[in-house]
Design a protein around this motif. Structure first.
Motif, short mmCIF file in Angstrom:
data_model
loop_
_atom_site.label_atom_id
_atom_site.label_comp_id
_atom_site.label_asym_id
_atom_site.label_seq_id
_atom_site.Cartn_x
_atom_site.Cartn_y
_atom_site.Cartn_z
N VAL A 47 0.84 -1.19 0.00
CA VAL A 47 0.00 0.00 0.00
C VAL A 47 0.88 1.24 0.00
CG1 VAL A 47 -1.74 1.31 1.28
CG2 VAL A 47 -1.87 -1.18 1.19
N ALA A 48 0.65 2.12 -0.95
CA ALA A 48 1.32 3.41 -1.01
C ALA A 48 0.32 4.45 -0.52
CB ALA A 48 1.75 3.72 -2.43
N SER A 49 0.75 5.34 0.36
CA SER A 49 -0.18 6.34 0.88
C SER A 49 0.41 7.73 0.77
CB SER A 49 -0.53 6.03 2.34
OG SER A 49 0.62 6.06 3.14
N SER A 50 -0.49 8.71 0.70
CA SER A 50 -0.10 10.11 0.61
C SER A 50 -1.11 10.95 1.37
CB SER A 50 -0.04 10.56 -0.85
OG SER A 50 0.21 11.95 -0.91
N ASP A 51 -0.61 11.92 2.12
CA ASP A 51 -1.47 12.85 2.84
C ASP A 51 -1.67 14.16 2.10
OD1 ASP A 51 -1.84 11.11 4.96
OD2 ASP A 51 -0.09 11.84 6.04
N ARG A 52 -1.16 14.25 0.88
CA ARG A 52 -1.29 15.49 0.11
C ARG A 52 -2.75 15.77 -0.21
NH1 ARG A 52 3.52 17.31 -2.62
NH2 ARG A 52 2.09 18.27 -4.09
N PHE A 53 -3.08 17.05 -0.48
CA PHE A 53 -4.46 17.41 -0.78
C PHE A 53 -4.90 16.92 -2.14
CE2 PHE A 53 -2.05 20.86 -2.56
CZ PHE A 53 -2.74 21.20 -3.71
N ARG A 54 -3.95 16.69 -3.06
CA ARG A 54 -4.23 16.11 -4.38
C ARG A 54 -2.99 15.38 -4.85
NH1 ARG A 54 -7.10 19.45 -8.91
NH2 ARG A 54 -8.88 18.72 -7.74
N VAL A 55 -3.21 14.19 -5.40
CA VAL A 55 -2.08 13.40 -5.91
C VAL A 55 -2.31 13.09 -7.38
CG1 VAL A 55 -1.50 12.36 -3.70
CG2 VAL A 55 -3.08 11.20 -5.21
N ALA A 56 -1.22 12.84 -8.10
CA ALA A 56 -1.28 12.46 -9.50
C ALA A 56 -0.87 10.99 -9.59
CB ALA A 56 -0.34 13.33 -10.33
N LEU A 57 -1.80 10.16 -10.03
CA LEU A 57 -1.53 8.72 -10.17
C LEU A 57 -1.12 8.41 -11.60
CD1 LEU A 57 -4.50 7.18 -8.17
CD2 LEU A 57 -2.13 7.46 -7.44
N CYS A 58 0.00 7.73 -11.73
CA CYS A 58 0.54 7.38 -13.04
C CYS A 58 -0.38 6.38 -13.74
CB CYS A 58 1.92 6.76 -12.87
SG CYS A 58 2.67 6.19 -14.40
N THR A 59 -0.70 6.64 -15.00
CA THR A 59 -1.52 5.72 -15.78
C THR A 59 -0.72 5.07 -16.91
OG1 THR A 59 -2.30 7.52 -17.19
CG2 THR A 59 -3.68 6.93 -15.30
N CYS A 60 0.50 5.56 -17.17
CA CYS A 60 1.30 5.00 -18.26
C CYS A 60 2.33 3.98 -17.76
CB CYS A 60 2.02 6.12 -19.01
SG CYS A 60 3.30 6.96 -18.05
N ARG A 61 2.53 3.92 -16.46
CA ARG A 61 3.48 3.00 -15.80
C ARG A 61 4.94 3.28 -16.18
NH1 ARG A 61 1.53 -1.90 -13.19
NH2 ARG A 61 -0.70 -1.64 -12.95
N LEU A 62 5.23 4.47 -16.66
CA LEU A 62 6.61 4.85 -16.97
C LEU A 62 7.28 5.54 -15.79
CD1 LEU A 62 6.20 6.23 -20.59
CD2 LEU A 62 7.11 4.01 -19.89
N SER A 63 6.53 5.90 -14.79
CA SER A 63 7.05 6.65 -13.66
C SER A 63 8.05 5.84 -12.84
CB SER A 63 5.90 7.08 -12.75
OG SER A 63 6.41 7.71 -11.59
N GLU A 64 9.14 6.48 -12.45
CA GLU A 64 10.10 5.85 -11.55
C GLU A 64 9.59 5.88 -10.11
OE1 GLU A 64 14.02 7.43 -12.12
OE2 GLU A 64 13.91 7.17 -14.29
N ARG A 65 8.54 6.64 -9.86
CA ARG A 65 7.95 6.74 -8.52
C ARG A 65 6.57 6.09 -8.47
NH1 ARG A 65 6.90 12.02 -6.89
NH2 ARG A 65 6.90 11.19 -4.79
N TYR A 66 6.29 5.16 -9.37
CA TYR A 66 4.98 4.52 -9.48
C TYR A 66 4.50 4.06 -8.11
CZ TYR A 66 1.24 1.65 -11.31
OH TYR A 66 0.01 1.14 -11.58
N PRO A 67 3.26 4.33 -7.71
CA PRO A 67 2.11 4.73 -8.52
C PRO A 67 1.98 6.25 -8.70
CG PRO A 67 1.35 4.34 -6.30
CD PRO A 67 2.83 4.01 -6.33
N TRP A 68 2.91 7.02 -8.15
CA TRP A 68 2.82 8.47 -8.27
C TRP A 68 3.43 8.91 -9.61
CZ3 TRP A 68 -0.29 8.30 -4.59
CH2 TRP A 68 -0.03 7.65 -3.40
N CYS A 69 2.82 9.88 -10.25
CA CYS A 69 3.30 10.39 -11.53
C CYS A 69 4.52 11.26 -11.30
CB CYS A 69 2.20 11.19 -12.21
SG CYS A 69 2.73 11.90 -13.78
N ASP A 70 5.56 11.06 -12.12
CA ASP A 70 6.74 11.94 -12.10
C ASP A 70 6.94 12.62 -13.45
OD1 ASP A 70 7.75 9.96 -13.73
OD2 ASP A 70 9.41 9.43 -12.42
N THR A 71 5.90 12.67 -14.25
CA THR A 71 5.84 13.28 -15.59
C THR A 71 6.68 12.55 -16.62
OG1 THR A 71 7.55 14.95 -15.27
CG2 THR A 71 5.31 15.56 -14.61
#
Length: 77
Positions: A47-71
């Motif tokens: 389980v990955a968790s974040s307390d941020r007010f808004r998060v960006a979830l990666c949908t392309c699976r290219l992110s090095e920080r998956y499941p978070w988007c790193d553009t």
């Protein structure tokens, strides 16, 4: 009333936390934007968790920080 949702009991293993609606923005390209805080259960059960007010979830699976988007999707163009 027998079908009253407030009378239903959760299925075994279901979360006991009260249900809160989360807004999810699904753009044509790029990550899904989810109002936080969030918990994301991955395929392996972690389980990955974040307390941020808004998060960006990666949908392309290219992110090095998956499941978070790193553009990383921007480099794919």
């Amino acid at each position: 009333m027998p079908n009253d949702p407030s009378e239903r009991t959760p299925a075994p293993g279901a979360s006991q936390r009260p249900a809160e609606a989360r807004r999810i923005v699904v753009p044509r390209r790029g990550p899904m934007l989810v109002d936080g805080p969030v918990e994301v259960e991955l395929e392996d059960g972690t389980v990955a968790s974040s307390d941020r007010f808004r998060v960006a979830l990666c949908t392309c699976r290219l992110s090095e920080r998956y499941p978070w988007c790193d553009t990383s999707h921007r480099r794919r163009r």
